[in-house]
Design a protein around this motif. Structure first.
Motif, mmCIF file in Angstrom:
data_model
loop_
_atom_site.group_PDB
_atom_site.id
_atom_site.type_symbol
_atom_site.label_atom_id
_atom_site.label_comp_id
_atom_site.label_asym_id
_atom_site.label_seq_id
_atom_site.Cartn_x
_atom_site.Cartn_y
_atom_site.Cartn_z
ATOM 1 N N VAL A 125 62.138 -5.632 100.952
ATOM 2 C CA VAL A 125 61.451 -6.912 101.137
ATOM 3 C C VAL A 125 62.158 -7.685 102.241
ATOM 4 O O VAL A 125 63.291 -7.383 102.603
ATOM 5 C CB VAL A 125 61.457 -7.748 99.838
ATOM 6 C CG1 VAL A 125 60.685 -7.035 98.736
ATOM 7 C CG2 VAL A 125 62.883 -8.030 99.372
ATOM 8 N N ASN A 126 61.481 -8.684 102.784
ATOM 9 C CA ASN A 126 62.120 -9.562 103.749
ATOM 10 C C ASN A 126 63.135 -10.455 103.045
ATOM 11 O O ASN A 126 62.940 -10.850 101.893
ATOM 12 C CB ASN A 126 61.085 -10.423 104.481
ATOM 13 C CG ASN A 126 60.305 -9.624 105.507
ATOM 14 O OD1 ASN A 126 60.783 -8.614 106.030
ATOM 15 N ND2 ASN A 126 59.087 -10.057 105.798
ATOM 16 N N PHE A 127 64.199 -10.785 103.769
ATOM 17 C CA PHE A 127 65.287 -11.553 103.177
ATOM 18 C C PHE A 127 64.805 -12.888 102.629
ATOM 19 O O PHE A 127 64.043 -13.607 103.262
ATOM 20 C CB PHE A 127 66.379 -11.805 104.214
ATOM 21 C CG PHE A 127 67.458 -12.730 103.714
ATOM 22 C CD1 PHE A 127 68.482 -12.247 102.910
ATOM 23 C CD2 PHE A 127 67.426 -14.085 104.022
ATOM 24 C CE1 PHE A 127 69.458 -13.104 102.435
ATOM 25 C CE2 PHE A 127 68.410 -14.944 103.547
ATOM 26 C CZ PHE A 127 69.432 -14.447 102.758
ATOM 27 N N ARG A 128 65.297 -13.208 101.447
ATOM 28 C CA ARG A 128 65.102 -14.494 100.810
ATOM 29 C C ARG A 128 65.997 -14.523 99.582
ATOM 30 O O ARG A 128 66.530 -13.506 99.160
ATOM 31 C CB ARG A 128 63.649 -14.718 100.396
ATOM 32 C CG ARG A 128 63.084 -13.642 99.484
ATOM 33 C CD ARG A 128 61.884 -14.137 98.718
ATOM 34 N NE ARG A 128 62.291 -15.166 97.764
ATOM 35 C CZ ARG A 128 61.491 -16.165 97.365
ATOM 36 N NH1 ARG A 128 60.277 -16.282 97.857
ATOM 37 N NH2 ARG A 128 61.914 -17.063 96.488
ATOM 38 N N MET A 129 66.182 -15.687 99.022
ATOM 39 C CA MET A 129 66.870 -15.748 97.750
ATOM 40 C C MET A 129 65.987 -15.068 96.705
ATOM 41 O O MET A 129 64.779 -15.334 96.650
ATOM 42 C CB MET A 129 67.123 -17.200 97.348
ATOM 43 C CG MET A 129 68.246 -17.875 98.118
ATOM 44 S SD MET A 129 69.883 -17.178 97.747
ATOM 45 C CE MET A 129 70.069 -17.649 96.028
ATOM 46 N N ILE A 168 74.546 -10.962 97.029
ATOM 47 C CA ILE A 168 73.843 -9.698 96.852
ATOM 48 C C ILE A 168 72.800 -9.507 97.951
ATOM 49 O O ILE A 168 72.700 -8.438 98.566
ATOM 50 C CB ILE A 168 73.169 -9.650 95.465
ATOM 51 C CG1 ILE A 168 74.216 -9.585 94.364
ATOM 52 C CG2 ILE A 168 72.215 -8.454 95.358
ATOM 53 C CD1 ILE A 168 73.655 -9.781 92.973
ATOM 54 N N ALA A 169 72.005 -10.542 98.203
ATOM 55 C CA ALA A 169 70.934 -10.444 99.201
ATOM 56 C C ALA A 169 71.492 -10.229 100.603
ATOM 57 O O ALA A 169 70.988 -9.388 101.361
ATOM 58 C CB ALA A 169 70.068 -11.704 99.161
ATOM 59 N N SER A 170 72.544 -10.971 100.974
ATOM 60 C CA SER A 170 73.095 -10.839 102.327
ATOM 61 C C SER A 170 73.788 -9.491 102.516
ATOM 62 O O SER A 170 73.715 -8.899 103.600
ATOM 63 C CB SER A 170 74.074 -11.983 102.613
ATOM 64 O OG SER A 170 75.142 -11.998 101.676
ATOM 65 N N GLN A 171 74.439 -8.986 101.464
ATOM 66 C CA GLN A 171 75.044 -7.657 101.537
ATOM 67 C C GLN A 171 73.970 -6.602 101.783
ATOM 68 O O GLN A 171 74.164 -5.653 102.549
ATOM 69 C CB GLN A 171 75.792 -7.341 100.236
ATOM 70 C CG GLN A 171 77.063 -8.139 100.032
ATOM 71 C CD GLN A 171 78.243 -7.571 100.779
ATOM 72 O OE1 GLN A 171 78.157 -6.505 101.372
ATOM 73 N NE2 GLN A 171 79.354 -8.281 100.751
ATOM 74 N N SER A 172 72.814 -6.779 101.153
ATOM 75 C CA SER A 172 71.741 -5.817 101.300
ATOM 76 C C SER A 172 71.187 -5.805 102.720
ATOM 77 O O SER A 172 70.833 -4.750 103.257
ATOM 78 C CB SER A 172 70.628 -6.119 100.306
ATOM 79 O OG SER A 172 69.591 -5.173 100.406
ATOM 80 N N VAL A 173 71.115 -6.992 103.352
ATOM 81 C CA VAL A 173 70.655 -7.061 104.739
ATOM 82 C C VAL A 173 71.611 -6.287 105.639
ATOM 83 O O VAL A 173 71.181 -5.545 106.530
ATOM 84 C CB VAL A 173 70.553 -8.529 105.205
ATOM 85 C CG1 VAL A 173 70.360 -8.596 106.721
ATOM 86 C CG2 VAL A 173 69.395 -9.228 104.512
ATOM 87 N N SER A 174 72.906 -6.440 105.416
ATOM 88 C CA SER A 174 73.894 -5.726 106.231
ATOM 89 C C SER A 174 73.733 -4.223 106.094
ATOM 90 O O SER A 174 73.840 -3.478 107.083
ATOM 91 C CB SER A 174 75.310 -6.147 105.807
ATOM 92 O OG SER A 174 75.519 -7.529 106.021
ATOM 93 N N SER A 220 77.540 -3.347 99.441
ATOM 94 C CA SER A 220 78.937 -3.091 99.779
ATOM 95 C C SER A 220 79.770 -3.065 98.512
ATOM 96 O O SER A 220 79.592 -3.892 97.619
ATOM 97 C CB SER A 220 79.445 -4.191 100.716
ATOM 98 O OG SER A 220 80.820 -4.073 100.892
ATOM 99 N N SER A 221 80.717 -2.151 98.437
ATOM 100 C CA SER A 221 81.501 -2.003 97.225
ATOM 101 C C SER A 221 82.478 -3.134 97.014
ATOM 102 O O SER A 221 83.035 -3.276 95.942
ATOM 103 C CB SER A 221 82.273 -0.671 97.261
ATOM 104 O OG SER A 221 83.161 -0.670 98.362
ATOM 105 N N ASN A 222 82.713 -3.980 98.030
ATOM 106 C CA ASN A 222 83.648 -5.066 97.835
ATOM 107 C C ASN A 222 82.971 -6.339 97.368
ATOM 108 O O ASN A 222 83.585 -7.394 97.297
ATOM 109 C CB ASN A 222 84.439 -5.349 99.119
ATOM 110 C CG ASN A 222 83.538 -5.800 100.259
ATOM 111 O OD1 ASN A 222 82.331 -5.932 100.073
ATOM 112 N ND2 ASN A 222 84.114 -6.030 101.413
ATOM 113 N N SER A 223 81.690 -6.277 97.055
ATOM 114 C CA SER A 223 80.984 -7.453 96.566
ATOM 115 C C SER A 223 81.351 -7.686 95.105
ATOM 116 O O SER A 223 81.122 -6.839 94.245
ATOM 117 C CB SER A 223 79.475 -7.246 96.691
ATOM 118 O OG SER A 223 78.800 -8.248 95.993
ATOM 119 N N LYS A 224 81.916 -8.852 94.792
ATOM 120 C CA LYS A 224 82.321 -9.148 93.431
ATOM 121 C C LYS A 224 81.122 -9.169 92.493
ATOM 122 O O LYS A 224 81.217 -8.777 91.341
ATOM 123 C CB LYS A 224 83.036 -10.501 93.380
ATOM 124 C CG LYS A 224 84.352 -10.521 94.132
ATOM 125 C CD LYS A 224 84.992 -11.901 94.039
ATOM 126 C CE LYS A 224 86.308 -11.943 94.801
ATOM 127 N NZ LYS A 224 86.917 -13.293 94.735
#
Length: 225
Positions: free
Chosen positions: A14-18, A161-167, A185-189
């Motif tokens: 999906v397109n980025f959004r909260m 979570i959302a911003s990590q997914s965009v990366s 990313s595995s470093n996401s808390k």
């Protein structure tokens, strides 16, 4: 908390959004000038004009009797966080694990609240503010500042979570080998132990608590100081 692997399930793109009903940005401000400190956390509509930020900063400084030199720093902090959020807009994000664990560990005035639960990030009708109000009601928390603090904490984790997914999607699009990149990313808390428990708990609603946690919630989530 039980982890279930569903193997090679197809992730949704999906397109980025909260991943919530209202596309609100969590904002955290922490400014110190000449020995005076201003700290606050709130949400902001990224579609609001920048003139609203100016009005908010001036009004806040006036209400709290802060020096005028707080205003430009507040503007810079808020505008910087909004600019980062807007930089993701229009880009794709890929979400494989739709159920993720979130944690709340906050102290607000004389209340300490700790909780953990599973959140369905695939449900774009979810409402952190409504969840926070319900949680406060269930725990008989009357401090009006606790609910908004809980909602901001939830939104901060969902934003991560959302911003990590965009990366990850950016990296995948740049890759020419066609290998499948990890969705987060595995470093996401917030998503280190992400799980997909649809087959065990179903997909109704946005928050899932094991039965045992629901029974313990009344006595284990709130500590009054």
């Amino acid at each position: 908390m039980k982890t279930v692997s569903l193997g090679a399930s197809r992730p949704s793109t999906v397109n980025f959004r909260m991943p919530t009903r209202d596309n609100l940005v969590p904002i955290r401000v922490d400014i110190e000038v000449d020995g005076q400190r201003y700290r606050d956390a709130f949400t902001w509509n990224p579609r609001d004009p920048d003139s609203e930020i100016i009005s908010f900063a001036k009004r806040t400084a006036k209400d709290l009797k802060l020096p005028a030199n707080f205003v430009p720093q507040m503007l810079q902090s808020i505008q910087g966080q909004l600019a980062e959020f807007r930089s993701y807009e229009g880009q794709e994000m890929q979400i494989k694990e739709k159920i993720v664990p979130l944690k709340i560990d906050l102290r607000v005035n004389n209340t300490v609240i700790r909780d953990q639960f599973l959140w369905d990030i695939g449900n774009l009708d979810s409402d952190p503010e409504e969840f926070a109000r319900t949680l406060c009601d269930d725990l008989n928390i009357t401090d009006p500042e606790v609910g908004p603090a809980i909602a901001v904490s939830i939104r901060e984790q969902l934003y991560e979570i959302a911003s990590q997914s965009v990366s990850v999607m950016r990296e995948k699009q740049l890759s020419k080998k066609g290998r499948r990149a990890p969705e987060f990313s595995s470093n996401s808390k917030a998503v280190n132990n992400a799980v997909d428990l649809f087959k065990y708990f179903g997909s109704k609603g946005s928050v899932i608590r094991p039965k045992k946690r629901a029974e313990e919630e009344k006595v284990a989530s709130l500590q009054s100081l």
